[in-house]
Design a protein around this motif. Structure first.
Motif, mmCIF file in Angstrom:
data_model
loop_
_atom_site.group_PDB
_atom_site.id
_atom_site.type_symbol
_atom_site.label_atom_id
_atom_site.label_comp_id
_atom_site.label_asym_id
_atom_site.label_seq_id
_atom_site.Cartn_x
_atom_site.Cartn_y
_atom_site.Cartn_z
ATOM 1 N N UNK A 8 -44.215 -16.064 -39.241
ATOM 2 C CA UNK A 8 -43.626 -17.267 -38.641
ATOM 3 C C UNK A 8 -42.812 -18.039 -39.678
ATOM 4 N N UNK A 9 -41.661 -18.546 -39.224
ATOM 5 C CA UNK A 9 -40.772 -19.284 -40.111
ATOM 6 C C UNK A 9 -39.679 -18.429 -40.727
ATOM 7 N N UNK A 10 -39.875 -17.105 -40.714
ATOM 8 C CA UNK A 10 -38.868 -16.223 -41.283
ATOM 9 C C UNK A 10 -37.728 -15.960 -40.287
ATOM 10 N N UNK A 11 -36.671 -15.388 -40.797
ATOM 11 C CA UNK A 11 -35.475 -15.070 -39.999
ATOM 12 C C UNK A 11 -35.552 -13.610 -39.575
ATOM 13 N N UNK A 12 -35.191 -13.352 -38.312
ATOM 14 C CA UNK A 12 -35.178 -11.979 -37.799
ATOM 15 C C UNK A 12 -33.768 -11.615 -37.384
ATOM 16 N N UNK A 13 -33.338 -10.430 -37.789
ATOM 17 C CA UNK A 13 -32.018 -9.938 -37.383
ATOM 18 C C UNK A 13 -32.192 -8.557 -36.765
ATOM 19 N N UNK A 14 -31.819 -8.437 -35.487
ATOM 20 C CA UNK A 14 -31.963 -7.201 -34.734
ATOM 21 C C UNK A 14 -30.579 -6.649 -34.442
ATOM 22 N N UNK A 15 -30.466 -5.323 -34.474
ATOM 23 C CA UNK A 15 -29.178 -4.678 -34.297
ATOM 24 C C UNK A 15 -29.164 -3.808 -33.044
ATOM 25 N N UNK A 16 -28.001 -3.718 -32.423
ATOM 26 C CA UNK A 16 -27.788 -2.872 -31.242
ATOM 27 C C UNK A 16 -26.419 -2.237 -31.381
ATOM 28 N N UNK A 36 -32.587 -21.525 -31.714
ATOM 29 C CA UNK A 36 -32.922 -20.632 -32.829
ATOM 30 C C UNK A 36 -32.534 -19.176 -32.499
ATOM 31 N N UNK A 37 -32.251 -18.895 -31.218
ATOM 32 C CA UNK A 37 -31.789 -17.574 -30.807
ATOM 33 C C UNK A 37 -30.256 -17.591 -30.763
ATOM 34 N N UNK A 38 -29.638 -16.614 -31.425
ATOM 35 C CA UNK A 38 -28.183 -16.514 -31.355
ATOM 36 C C UNK A 38 -27.781 -15.050 -31.315
ATOM 37 N N UNK A 39 -26.667 -14.787 -30.634
ATOM 38 C CA UNK A 39 -26.154 -13.430 -30.535
ATOM 39 C C UNK A 39 -24.737 -13.369 -31.064
ATOM 40 N N UNK A 40 -24.381 -12.217 -31.602
ATOM 41 C CA UNK A 40 -23.026 -12.034 -32.114
ATOM 42 C C UNK A 40 -22.636 -10.573 -31.978
ATOM 43 N N UNK A 41 -21.356 -10.317 -32.264
ATOM 44 C CA UNK A 41 -20.869 -8.949 -32.255
ATOM 45 C C UNK A 41 -19.829 -8.712 -31.186
ATOM 46 N N UNK A 42 -19.217 -7.540 -31.275
ATOM 47 C CA UNK A 42 -18.214 -7.145 -30.299
ATOM 48 C C UNK A 42 -17.989 -5.645 -30.415
ATOM 49 N N UNK A 83 -25.642 -8.029 -32.574
ATOM 50 C CA UNK A 83 -26.903 -8.410 -33.212
ATOM 51 C C UNK A 83 -27.482 -9.645 -32.547
ATOM 52 N N UNK A 84 -28.792 -9.742 -32.643
ATOM 53 C CA UNK A 84 -29.549 -10.908 -32.195
ATOM 54 C C UNK A 84 -30.251 -11.472 -33.421
ATOM 55 N N UNK A 85 -30.106 -12.769 -33.633
ATOM 56 C CA UNK A 85 -30.755 -13.422 -34.768
ATOM 57 C C UNK A 85 -31.692 -14.505 -34.249
ATOM 58 N N UNK A 86 -32.899 -14.505 -34.792
ATOM 59 C CA UNK A 86 -33.842 -15.594 -34.542
ATOM 60 C C UNK A 86 -33.968 -16.314 -35.870
ATOM 61 N N UNK A 87 -33.490 -17.544 -35.932
ATOM 62 C CA UNK A 87 -33.325 -18.210 -37.226
ATOM 63 C C UNK A 87 -34.661 -18.501 -37.910
ATOM 64 N N UNK A 88 -35.634 -18.989 -37.168
ATOM 65 C CA UNK A 88 -36.972 -19.266 -37.708
ATOM 66 C C UNK A 88 -37.984 -18.862 -36.647
#
Lengths: 107, 121
Positions: A15-23, A62-68, A73-78
């Motif tokens: 908990x508190x860490x950043x998660x970065x998921x890729x697709x 805290x949930x954000x998505x990016x890419x094209x 990617x999906x990032x959960x900041x904390x």
């Protein structure tokens, strides 16, 4: 069909860490019609992000998505305790709609 | 509030058929199309097909073509998915999921709770 490959398969964080998921998609996703869902055990999926980067109603910032194109990617900041779950990407720009195989975010 | 309520769990023998319902409420039925997606134990989601709740048009995954039929009852605001010639590999949780019918592809913003279908002799 457009095959979606998610990485990593499992992400072990605290908990508190950043998660970065890729697709990654095997073909360009039409108009960035890509969504991210969260699924907890014995529950239906819940949409978090659509259109690659738009947050669904009620989803914390805290949930954000990016890419094209083919990389998203999906990032959960904390990470909050309730964020530990399985996350799936989904392209809906072409039929058949397809899903990634999921990334499990665990403690 | 928006609700998609699916019918209960089913146990079927190989070769039988199953019909799963998805009863909707809380919104204008024709303004959202409905998809069916399944998830076998430990497996990924598989898209099965789609129905326009407005005019009844359907489209099915090639994998299930000939074995699946999706229908709707507009008076009951309910969508149905029938899968025939069941095999053990069809054991899965089946979900209905709605998509806004706005003339362009859209995400699945609400899902039913899922229906477990077990195929076993």
């Amino acid at each position: 069909e457009n095959v979606l490959t998610q990485s990593p398969g499992t992400l072990s964080l605290s908990p508190g860490e950043r998660a970065t998921l890729s697709c990654r998609a095997s073909q360009s996703v039409s108009s960035n019609y890509l969504a991210w869902y969260q699924q907890k055990p014995a529950q239906a999926p819940r949409v978090l992000i659509y259109g690659a980067s738009s947050r669904a109603t009620g989803i914390p910032d805290r949930f954000s998505g990016s890419g094209s194109g083919t990389d998203f990617s999906l990032t959960i900041s904390r990470l909050e305790p309730e964020d530990f779950a399985v996350y799936y990407c989904h392209q809906y720009g072409s039929l058949p709609a397809t899903f990634g195989q999921g990334t499990k975010v665990e403690v | 509030q928006v609700q998609l309520v699916q019918s209960g769990a089913e146990v079927k023998e190989p070769g039988a058929s199953v019909k799963v319902s998805c009863r909707t409420s809380g919104y204008s039925f024709p303004t959202y199309s409905m998809h069916w997606v399944r998830q076998a134990p430990g497996q990924n989601f598989e898209w099965m097909g789609w129905i326009s709740t407005g005019n009844g048009d359907t489209k099915y995954s090639q994998k299930f073509q000939g074995r699946v039929t999706i229908t709707r009852d507009t008076s009951a605001t309910t969508v149905y998915m029938e899968l025939r010639s069941l095999k053990s590999e069809d054991t899965a949780v089946y979900y209905c999921a709605r998509e806004e019918a706005n003339g362009r592809p859209d995400h699945f913003d609400t899902w039913g709770q899922g229906t477990m279908v077990t195929v076993s002799s």
